[in-house]
Design a protein around this motif. Structure first.
Motif, PDB file in Angstrom:
ATOM      1  N   SER A  28       0.828  -1.205   0.000  1.00 42.90           N
ATOM      2  CA  SER A  28       0.000   0.000   0.000  1.00 42.90           C
ATOM      3  C   SER A  28       0.867   1.262   0.000  1.00 42.90           C
ATOM      4  O   SER A  28       0.378   2.336  -0.311  1.00 42.90           O
ATOM      5  N   LYS A  29       2.153   1.120   0.337  1.00 45.94           N
ATOM      6  CA  LYS A  29       3.066   2.267   0.366  1.00 45.94           C
ATOM      7  C   LYS A  29       4.166   2.165  -0.686  1.00 45.94           C
ATOM      8  O   LYS A  29       5.053   2.999  -0.741  1.00 45.94           O
ATOM      9  N   LEU A  30       4.096   1.151  -1.524  1.00 43.09           N
ATOM     10  CA  LEU A  30       5.111   0.913  -2.535  1.00 43.09           C
ATOM     11  C   LEU A  30       5.083   2.005  -3.594  1.00 43.09           C
ATOM     12  O   LEU A  30       4.031   2.280  -4.179  1.00 43.09           O
ATOM     13  N   THR A  31       6.225   2.625  -3.847  1.00 42.28           N
ATOM     14  CA  THR A  31       6.281   3.659  -4.883  1.00 42.28           C
ATOM     15  C   THR A  31       6.495   3.018  -6.243  1.00 42.28           C
ATOM     16  O   THR A  31       6.940   1.872  -6.349  1.00 42.28           O
ATOM     17  N   CYS A  32       6.209   3.771  -7.260  1.00 47.12           N
ATOM     18  CA  CYS A  32       6.404   3.285  -8.625  1.00 47.12           C
ATOM     19  C   CYS A  32       7.871   2.938  -8.864  1.00 47.12           C
ATOM     20  O   CYS A  32       8.172   1.919  -9.487  1.00 47.12           O
ATOM     21  N   LYS A  33       8.755   3.756  -8.347  1.00 45.14           N
ATOM     22  CA  LYS A  33      10.189   3.513  -8.521  1.00 45.14           C
ATOM     23  C   LYS A  33      10.587   2.201  -7.855  1.00 45.14           C
ATOM     24  O   LYS A  33      11.322   1.403  -8.435  1.00 45.14           O
ATOM     25  N   GLN A  34      10.109   1.960  -6.643  1.00 52.37           N
ATOM     26  CA  GLN A  34      10.421   0.712  -5.950  1.00 52.37           C
ATOM     27  C   GLN A  34       9.871  -0.486  -6.707  1.00 52.37           C
ATOM     28  O   GLN A  34      10.538  -1.517  -6.810  1.00 52.37           O
ATOM     29  N   ALA A  70      -4.824  -4.128 -19.615  1.00 50.41           N
ATOM     30  CA  ALA A  70      -4.918  -2.713 -19.993  1.00 50.41           C
ATOM     31  C   ALA A  70      -4.640  -1.813 -18.796  1.00 50.41           C
ATOM     32  O   ALA A  70      -3.942  -0.800 -18.922  1.00 50.41           O
ATOM     33  N   ASN A  71      -5.158  -2.192 -17.625  1.00 53.90           N
ATOM     34  CA  ASN A  71      -4.932  -1.385 -16.431  1.00 53.90           C
ATOM     35  C   ASN A  71      -3.473  -1.418 -15.994  1.00 53.90           C
ATOM     36  O   ASN A  71      -2.937  -0.407 -15.533  1.00 53.90           O
ATOM     37  N   VAL A  72      -2.823  -2.562 -16.134  1.00 55.10           N
ATOM     38  CA  VAL A  72      -1.396  -2.646 -15.804  1.00 55.10           C
ATOM     39  C   VAL A  72      -0.615  -1.699 -16.705  1.00 55.10           C
ATOM     40  O   VAL A  72       0.279  -0.974 -16.245  1.00 55.10           O
ATOM     41  N   ASP A  73      -0.963  -1.663 -17.995  1.00 56.01           N
ATOM     42  CA  ASP A  73      -0.297  -0.746 -18.927  1.00 56.01           C
ATOM     43  C   ASP A  73      -0.527   0.709 -18.526  1.00 56.01           C
ATOM     44  O   ASP A  73       0.387   1.532 -18.589  1.00 56.01           O
ATOM     45  N   LYS A  74      -1.740   1.030 -18.075  1.00 53.34           N
ATOM     46  CA  LYS A  74      -2.045   2.402 -17.637  1.00 53.34           C
ATOM     47  C   LYS A  74      -1.237   2.764 -16.392  1.00 53.34           C
ATOM     48  O   LYS A  74      -0.722   3.882 -16.283  1.00 53.34           O
ATOM     49  N   VAL A  75      -1.133   1.817 -15.456  1.00 64.56           N
ATOM     50  CA  VAL A  75      -0.369   2.078 -14.230  1.00 64.56           C
ATOM     51  C   VAL A  75       1.102   2.264 -14.570  1.00 64.56           C
ATOM     52  O   VAL A  75       1.756   3.181 -14.063  1.00 64.56           O
ATOM     53  N   LYS A  76       1.640   1.440 -15.463  1.00 60.85           N
ATOM     54  CA  LYS A  76       3.040   1.580 -15.876  1.00 60.85           C
ATOM     55  C   LYS A  76       3.294   2.944 -16.503  1.00 60.85           C
ATOM     56  O   LYS A  76       4.287   3.599 -16.211  1.00 60.85           O
ATOM     57  N   ALA A  77       2.367   3.399 -17.355  1.00 65.42           N
ATOM     58  CA  ALA A  77       2.521   4.703 -18.008  1.00 65.42           C
ATOM     59  C   ALA A  77       2.468   5.831 -16.984  1.00 65.42           C
ATOM     60  O   ALA A  77       3.268   6.765 -17.028  1.00 65.42           O
ATOM     61  N   ALA A  78       1.537   5.737 -16.040  1.00 66.31           N
ATOM     62  CA  ALA A  78       1.426   6.763 -15.000  1.00 66.31           C
ATOM     63  C   ALA A  78       2.650   6.742 -14.100  1.00 66.31           C
ATOM     64  O   ALA A  78       3.141   7.797 -13.675  1.00 66.31           O
ATOM     65  N   CYS A  79       3.150   5.559 -13.792  1.00 64.88           N
ATOM     66  CA  CYS A  79       4.340   5.437 -12.946  1.00 64.88           C
ATOM     67  C   CYS A  79       5.581   6.013 -13.629  1.00 64.88           C
ATOM     68  O   CYS A  79       6.459   6.548 -12.968  1.00 64.88           O
ATOM     69  N   ALA A  80       5.635   5.893 -14.941  1.00 67.23           N
ATOM     70  CA  ALA A  80       6.782   6.429 -15.676  1.00 67.23           C
ATOM     71  C   ALA A  80       6.878   7.943 -15.528  1.00 67.23           C
ATOM     72  O   ALA A  80       7.983   8.497 -15.509  1.00 67.23           O
ATOM     73  N   THR A  81       5.737   8.604 -15.383  1.00 67.12           N
ATOM     74  CA  THR A  81       5.748  10.065 -15.244  1.00 67.12           C
ATOM     75  C   THR A  81       5.780  10.515 -13.780  1.00 67.12           C
ATOM     76  O   THR A  81       6.088  11.664 -13.512  1.00 67.12           O
ATOM     77  N   SER A  82       5.469   9.594 -12.848  1.00 63.94           N
ATOM     78  CA  SER A  82       5.442   9.943 -11.417  1.00 63.94           C
ATOM     79  C   SER A  82       6.099   8.838 -10.591  1.00 63.94           C
ATOM     80  O   SER A  82       5.428   8.117  -9.851  1.00 63.94           O
ATOM     81  N   PRO A  83       7.435   8.683 -10.676  1.00 58.55           N
ATOM     82  CA  PRO A  83       8.099   7.579  -9.995  1.00 58.55           C
ATOM     83  C   PRO A  83       7.988   7.615  -8.464  1.00 58.55           C
ATOM     84  O   PRO A  83       8.103   6.579  -7.819  1.00 58.55           O
ATOM     85  N   ASP A  84       7.748   8.774  -7.897  1.00 57.22           N
ATOM     86  CA  ASP A  84       7.645   8.869  -6.435  1.00 57.22           C
ATOM     87  C   ASP A  84       6.230   8.639  -5.920  1.00 57.22           C
ATOM     88  O   ASP A  84       6.014   8.559  -4.708  1.00 57.22           O
ATOM     89  N   ALA A  85       5.266   8.520  -6.803  1.00 57.95           N
ATOM     90  CA  ALA A  85       3.885   8.245  -6.396  1.00 57.95           C
ATOM     91  C   ALA A  85       3.771   6.793  -5.958  1.00 57.95           C
ATOM     92  O   ALA A  85       4.528   5.938  -6.407  1.00 57.95           O
ATOM     93  N   THR A  86       2.818   6.512  -5.075  1.00 58.06           N
ATOM     94  CA  THR A  86       2.593   5.123  -4.692  1.00 58.06           C
ATOM     95  C   THR A  86       1.736   4.449  -5.758  1.00 58.06           C
ATOM     96  O   THR A  86       0.922   5.101  -6.419  1.00 58.06           O
ATOM     97  N   VAL A  87       1.943   3.147  -5.908  1.00 58.97           N
ATOM     98  CA  VAL A  87       1.162   2.386  -6.873  1.00 58.97           C
ATOM     99  C   VAL A  87      -0.321   2.462  -6.510  1.00 58.97           C
ATOM    100  O   VAL A  87      -1.175   2.642  -7.378  1.00 58.97           O
TER     101      VAL A  87
END
Length: 95
Positions: A28-34, A70-87
């Motif tokens: 629940s606290k995992l960041t996109c970068k992690q 499709a949702n995994v692809d959307k999360v990956k794209a969003a994470c690419a632009t916001s690496p410090d955001a949590t998943v």
């Protein structure tokens, strides 16, 4: 029966990926970068957890593989632009 199947799939992924993911993580606290640094097997575990997390919050036991992909692809794209955001925050923002 459907909930059992979802649980069985997630449990299977965790059992298979368990040895590959040595460290514990509060997803629940995992960041996109992690998540990106965990490798492809762990990314699958995170995707399975994220799907279960989202479906449980909306009280929906049904999972469509195409939608999940499709949702995994959307999360990956969003994470690419916001690496410090949590998943989990990315997932919440998708609703």
């Amino acid at each position: 029966m459907t909930r059992f199947r979802i649980f069985a799939v997630v449990a299977s992924v965790l059992i298979v990926a368990g040895p590959a993911v040595a460290a514990e993580a509060d997803l629940s606290k995992l960041t996109c970068k992690q998540a990106a640094e965990m490798g492809p097997v762990a990314t699958g575990v995170v995707a399975a957890w994220a799907s279960g997390y989202s479906h449980a919050k909306s009280n929906n036991p049904m999972v469509e593989v195409g939608t999940l992909t499709a949702n995994v692809d959307k999360v990956k794209a969003a994470c690419a632009t916001s690496p410090d955001a949590t998943v989990s925050s990315i997932i919440e923002g998708m609703k």
